[in-house]
Design a protein around this motif. Structure first.
Motif, mmCIF file in Angstrom:
data_model
loop_
_atom_site.group_PDB
_atom_site.id
_atom_site.type_symbol
_atom_site.label_atom_id
_atom_site.label_comp_id
_atom_site.label_asym_id
_atom_site.label_seq_id
_atom_site.Cartn_x
_atom_site.Cartn_y
_atom_site.Cartn_z
ATOM 1 N N ALA A 195 29.920 88.723 78.862
ATOM 2 C CA ALA A 195 29.990 87.604 77.929
ATOM 3 C C ALA A 195 30.592 86.363 78.556
ATOM 4 O O ALA A 195 30.335 85.247 78.108
ATOM 5 C CB ALA A 195 30.807 88.009 76.698
ATOM 6 N N CYS A 196 31.394 86.547 79.610
ATOM 7 C CA CYS A 196 32.105 85.424 80.217
ATOM 8 C C CYS A 196 32.175 85.620 81.722
ATOM 9 O O CYS A 196 32.374 86.747 82.215
ATOM 10 C CB CYS A 196 33.521 85.332 79.630
ATOM 11 N N PRO A 207 26.504 83.378 78.846
ATOM 12 C CA PRO A 207 26.897 84.633 79.482
ATOM 13 C C PRO A 207 26.636 84.594 80.984
ATOM 14 O O PRO A 207 26.115 83.613 81.516
ATOM 15 C CB PRO A 207 25.996 85.658 78.795
ATOM 16 N N PRO A 218 30.402 83.650 74.699
ATOM 17 C CA PRO A 218 29.636 84.841 74.300
ATOM 18 C C PRO A 218 28.371 84.526 73.505
ATOM 19 O O PRO A 218 27.531 85.406 73.321
ATOM 20 C CB PRO A 218 30.628 85.622 73.415
ATOM 21 N N ARG A 238 31.338 90.470 70.880
ATOM 22 C CA ARG A 238 31.494 89.077 70.446
ATOM 23 C C ARG A 238 32.489 88.987 69.285
ATOM 24 O O ARG A 238 33.324 88.078 69.234
ATOM 25 C CB ARG A 238 30.146 88.496 70.008
#
Length: 376
Positions: A306-307, A296, A292, A339
């Motif tokens: 974020a992932c 990204p 994060p 996050r």
């Protein structure tokens, strides 16, 4: 830490700082692939240092732009791999290819700070209808690019032309067997012929033009049904024109079909991604997720996650499809809140519960690299 070890660590840190700030150079391995960042502009040098400091402090609003990005070119595929959400039907998004204008705007904004860009996610990237234009937009950016494919249309002349005229740094061809039967046991519907013909053609064109890129990379996921072939792989890969071979372990992904995954676990423990006790995976408690903050992903519809494991975009940081800049999304209150939750309470996210990285005893999904020149 012993005094001698501490002094050595400090000296290496000072050398790294000197290479980055004064020389603009940063060399490292990304999933066992060499990345050579040379003559970095000042913006990229300082971004790299800020990212390192932020990973140390874990501020929820990053001090830096991302260092690495994964960009999904398509979310549809011509194969049905057993544990892939696209192949097994758990990908719930409408099939699409990334819009060229959106991609161009994104690359213009983010590439001045990136070290690497992976041009693949949950689809077959070579199926993008504007592949040549996509690759053209990544050229001369000072960013190492990775393009992964199952190779099923790699022998298409238009695809080959795009890959030669606007080459990614690495072309990763995922082949998990030296026969059709072995390869298709996981990659349902796959044929070796188009993939291998495509690689051999590209290798010949590169040789004729004295062209370095793309580096032709054979990636082989080791599973129960193909682990017996490992000893034959170097010769097989070299004979078919590859420059590089890496052996990869099979990751758990965010899918309810864990039974299929268990059936694929190799017998040889050195080829397993995870450690087991009494047939149960051993969970790590020392894992800190960095994605994060530095790595990204951008999905085809402009959603920023974020992932890369958030394949359905269930937990978006935001979107750039509505005209927002990537910076607007990256430093938004929503992104900072996500996050914070991922860092402190990852169990709230399904993608974290079945994280393919958390429980590994090592930090990489690939476990062995072979440069194939000596096998040619």
């Amino acid at each position: 830490m012993k005094k001698a070890k501490r002094s050595s660590y400090l000296w290496r840190s000072l050398q790294l700082l000197n290479n980055i700030l004064l020389k603009g150079r940063y060399n490292f391995e990304f999933d066992l692939m060499d990345v050579r960042s040379q003559n970095m502009p000042l913006a990229k040098r300082f971004n790299l240092l800020r990212a390192g400091l932020n990973l140390f402090t874990m501020k929820m609003s990053p001090w830096s732009w991302p260092l690495y990005m994964q960009v999904e070119l398509t979310n549809y595929c011509n194969l049905k791999c057993k544990t892939c959400p696209t192949g097994n039907g758990t990908l719930g998004r409408k099939p699409a290819a990334i819009d060229l204008a959106l991609f161009e705007s994104f690359v213009n904004e983010v590439s001045p700070y990136l070290l690497t860009m992976s041009l693949f996610a949950w689809g077959e990237s070579l199926l993008h209808p504007q592949l040549a234009e996509i690759l053209r937009l990544t050229q001369n950016r000072g960013v190492t690019t990775f393009l992964s494919t199952n190779g099923q249309n790699l022998d298409d002349p238009q695809v080959q032309k795009a890959l030669i005229e606007y080459p990614p740094s690495y072309l990763i061809v995922a082949i998990d067997g030296i026969t059709d039967q072995t390869n298709a046991a996981y990659r349902t519907g796959a044929k070796l012929a188009p993939a291998l013909k495509g690689v051999r053609n590209l290798a010949q064109i590169k040789q004729d033009r004295s062209q370095q890129y793309p580096i032709l990379h054979h990636r082989y996921i080791i599973m129960k049904h193909n682990e017996h072939e490992v000893s034959q792989l170097p010769q097989f890969s070299a004979e078919n024109g590859f420059d590089l071979l890496t052996l990869r372990t099979l990751s758990i992904i965010d899918t309810p079909d864990q039974i299929s995954h268990k059936k694929l676990i190799p017998d040889n423990q050195i080829y397993r991604a995870y450690d087991y006790k009494d047939d149960k995976l051993i969970n790590r408690t020392d894992f800190i997720c960095e994605k994060p903050f530095v790595n990204p992903s951008l999905l085809v519809d402009g959603t920023v996650v974020a992932c890369c494991q958030d394949f359905n975009g269930k937990y978006p940081l935001g979107t750039i499809a509505d005209g927002s800049s990537f910076a607007d999304v990256w430093w938004s209150k929503k992104a900072n809140s996500l996050r914070n939750t991922m860092h402190k309470n990852p169990e709230r996210f399904s993608m974290c519960f079945n994280c393919p990285y958390r429980d590994r005893p090592v930090n990489t999904t690939s476990i062995q690299r072979l440069d194939l020149k000596k096998y040619g």
